[in-house]
Enzyme design. Structure first.
Site, short mmCIF file in Angstrom:
data_model
loop_
_atom_site.label_atom_id
_atom_site.label_comp_id
_atom_site.label_asym_id
_atom_site.label_seq_id
_atom_site.Cartn_x
_atom_site.Cartn_y
_atom_site.Cartn_z
N HIS A 254 0.83 -1.21 0.00
CA HIS A 254 0.00 0.00 0.00
C HIS A 254 0.87 1.26 0.00
O HIS A 254 0.74 2.13 -0.86
CB HIS A 254 -0.92 -0.02 1.23
CG HIS A 254 -1.83 1.16 1.33
ND1 HIS A 254 -3.15 1.10 0.97
CD2 HIS A 254 -1.63 2.44 1.74
CE1 HIS A 254 -3.72 2.30 1.15
NE2 HIS A 254 -2.81 3.13 1.62
N GLU A 255 1.78 1.34 0.95
CA GLU A 255 2.62 2.54 1.04
C GLU A 255 3.56 2.65 -0.16
O GLU A 255 3.84 3.75 -0.64
CB GLU A 255 3.41 2.56 2.36
CG GLU A 255 2.55 2.56 3.63
CD GLU A 255 1.45 3.62 3.67
OE1 GLU A 255 1.61 4.67 2.99
OE2 GLU A 255 0.43 3.40 4.34
N HIS A 258 1.73 4.36 -2.90
CA HIS A 258 1.77 5.83 -2.74
C HIS A 258 3.12 6.37 -3.21
O HIS A 258 3.21 7.38 -3.90
CB HIS A 258 1.59 6.21 -1.27
CG HIS A 258 0.17 6.16 -0.78
ND1 HIS A 258 -0.84 6.90 -1.34
CD2 HIS A 258 -0.41 5.47 0.24
CE1 HIS A 258 -1.99 6.68 -0.68
NE2 HIS A 258 -1.75 5.81 0.29
N GLU A 284 -4.79 7.52 -3.22
CA GLU A 284 -5.27 6.26 -2.66
C GLU A 284 -5.56 5.24 -3.77
O GLU A 284 -5.43 4.04 -3.56
CB GLU A 284 -6.51 6.52 -1.80
CG GLU A 284 -6.87 5.41 -0.84
CD GLU A 284 -5.87 5.19 0.29
OE1 GLU A 284 -4.89 5.97 0.42
OE2 GLU A 284 -6.06 4.23 1.05
ZN ZN Z 1 -3.19 5.20 1.74
#
Ligand code: ZN
Length: 490
Positions: A254-255, A258, A284
């Site tokens: 997830h990170e 980003h 997101e």
């Molecule tokens: Zn996030």
């Protein structure tokens, strides 16, 4: 343009330096340093703000003579930023900062003692100030529009409500349908996963999907996040749980998603306010795309599972790929947003979105919030929090004054599927590439269509250009149905 650019670089550098201090605060700083550090960060941030709203910015913008498309976008975006920033009186900014400083402490106390009444007066103050903030920022239809626009430029309450309503009407029955089908089988994920191996495996996969470690780095923190000090230094953090595979692995993907976005911004935008994600929703969409659409897909694990078995022999040597795939996709409604699965997550967001709006219009009083929260939770997810700590008090956002932020999480989920569908239509045999561990065709498509633009295009402009349509809930619902119907049938 040069005087404007160097002026903007000073503003950007102040913000980037503040980001380094904030990163250190969450990773390495001893707790005793918190008070002094908060002041340092506040000083840098307010210097950046003052420079942005200064007469100097106005006159440099006035005299700027754009000679390229980037220059034109830069002038347009900075004019808007400066204009928006100057609408809010500094007394209001200070009041918001002070109120949230107090609210955060009260929220922590309220949550740990399960006493909503401790937090309620602070939340009332934050709601009041948020209404003033909305009035200062301005809006055409309703105050909440102004709050939403801070995080998702151009999004309106009405449009987001319509899209969410469409999702919710289908999602609530869908969740009921699949939770009765024995989908919950997380067992294999709660075994022995040594921390060092989790760290190495997560980072290896983050690198494999495209996170560039020559321009990035991973550290530990209590709450994982990503942060950018420039497009050439984008950090992520993760947390490790010895007996649970999910937090570190999916958190890392997830990170990294980003961070990959920020690393992919056109280097020509470096040192300007354009070198940033275009909206929180679009940001997101990038984290969710890698975490869920790739990281919870079968083609990805057909590639990665043999490596996972090698890294975690104690946990996975007797677990088939099929059982593992089911485990990482199990659906089980719970009261806690951050533990929610891919299917139920958006319902947690819609609940918050609805209550935020009602607090701003006054339709729901802060005192009634716990009841309103629990009733929706029960109606939509079929679970009722046992207490307010696992209900209305679970998130930090409102204590920080961040009203209008939550919806961007769900918008990101919806956008991620729209973009992924467009990439699949543009690149033949994408699944074959994933099975072979090659994510570069997808990354390249995202670079071209999303990342490189930074803030030169709005989220809506990016979506329309890349997918042919604006925000649309249908692709996400279709994706979920296909995936879970296939899983149930397996
Ligand atoms: Zn996030």
């Amino acid at each position: 343009m040069e005087p404007l650019r160097s002026h903007l670089a000073r503003i950007t550098h102040l913000n980037q330096a503040a980001a380094v201090l904030e990163w250190d605060m969450e990773t390495y700083m001893p707790t005793g340093g918190a008070e002094a550090r908060s002041k340092q960060v506040a000083t840098l941030r307010s210097m950046a703000h003052e420079l942005l709203v200064s007469d100097e910015t106005a006159s440099l913008l006035d005299r700027a003579k754009p000679t390229s498309a980037i220059d034109e976008d830069l002038v347009r975006v900075v004019l808007k930023d400066a204009e928006k920033a100057s609408r809010v009186p500094s007394s209001l900014i200070a009041a918001l900062a002070e109120a949230s400083g107090r609210a955060k402490g009260a929220w922590q106390e309220a949550r740990s003692t399960n006493t909503f009444a401790l937090f309620a007066p602070h939340l009332e103050r934050i709601v009041d100030l948020s209404i003033q903030h909305a009035e200062a920022l301005g809006y055409t239809e309703q105050p909440y529009d102004a709050l939403l626009d801070q995080y998702e430029e151009g999004a309106t309450t009405q449009k987001v409500s319509d899209v969410f309503e469409e999702v919710r009407s289908q999602l609530v029955p869908f969740v009921k349908e699949i939770t009765g089908t024995g989908m919950s089988c997380e067992g294999p994920l709660h075994r022995e996963y040594p921390e060092a191996e989790q760290w190495a495996f997560g980072l290896r996969m983050a690198e494999r999907i495209g996170y560039d470690l020559d321009h990035g780095r991973q550290d530990r923190s209590a709450h994982p996040f990503s942060t950018s000090f420039s497009t050439t230094d984008v950090r992520i953090t993760t947390r490790l749980e010895e007996r649970f595979f999910n937090p570190a692995f999916f958190g890392t993907l997830h990170e990294a998603g980003h961070a990959i976005y920020e690393q992919g911004i056109d280097p020509a935008l470096e040192g300007t306010p354009l070198a940033d994600g275009t909206s929180l929703g679009m940001h997101e969409s990038q984290s969710r795309l890698w975490e869920n659409l790739i990281g919870r897909s079968l083609p990805f694990w057909e590639y990665a599972y043999p490596q996972a078995q090698k890294a975690f022999p104690l946990a996975l040597s007797d677990v088939s790929l099929d059982a593992f795939y089911r485990a990482i996709n199990s659906v089980s409604p719970s009261t806690i947003r951050v533990e929610a699965d891919e299917v139920t997550y958006n319902l947690h967001i819609m609940l918050r979105f609805e209550l935020e709006q009602k607090m701003i219009t006054g339709a729901v009083a802060v005192a009634d919030l716990p009841q309103e929260w629990n009733d929706r939770m029960e109606a939509w997810l079929g679970v009722r929090p046992l207490n307010d700590s696992e209900g209305v008090l679970q998130d930090i956002h409102w204590s920080l004054g961040a009203i209008g932020y939550f919806p961007t999480y769900a918008l990101g989920n919806l956008m991620s599927v729209q973009l992924f569908d467009a990439a699949k239509a543009a690149i033949p045999n994408l699944d074959e590439h994933f099975r072979a561990g090659d994510f570069s065709p997808l990354l390249g498509w995202l670079r071209t269509n999303v990342h490189q633009w930074g803030r030169r295009r709005t989220a809506s402009e990016i979506l329309v250009a890349a997918t042919g349509s604006d925000l649309d809930a249908t692709p996400w619902m279709t994706y979920l149905r296909r995936k879970y119907e296939a899983l149930v049938a397996r």
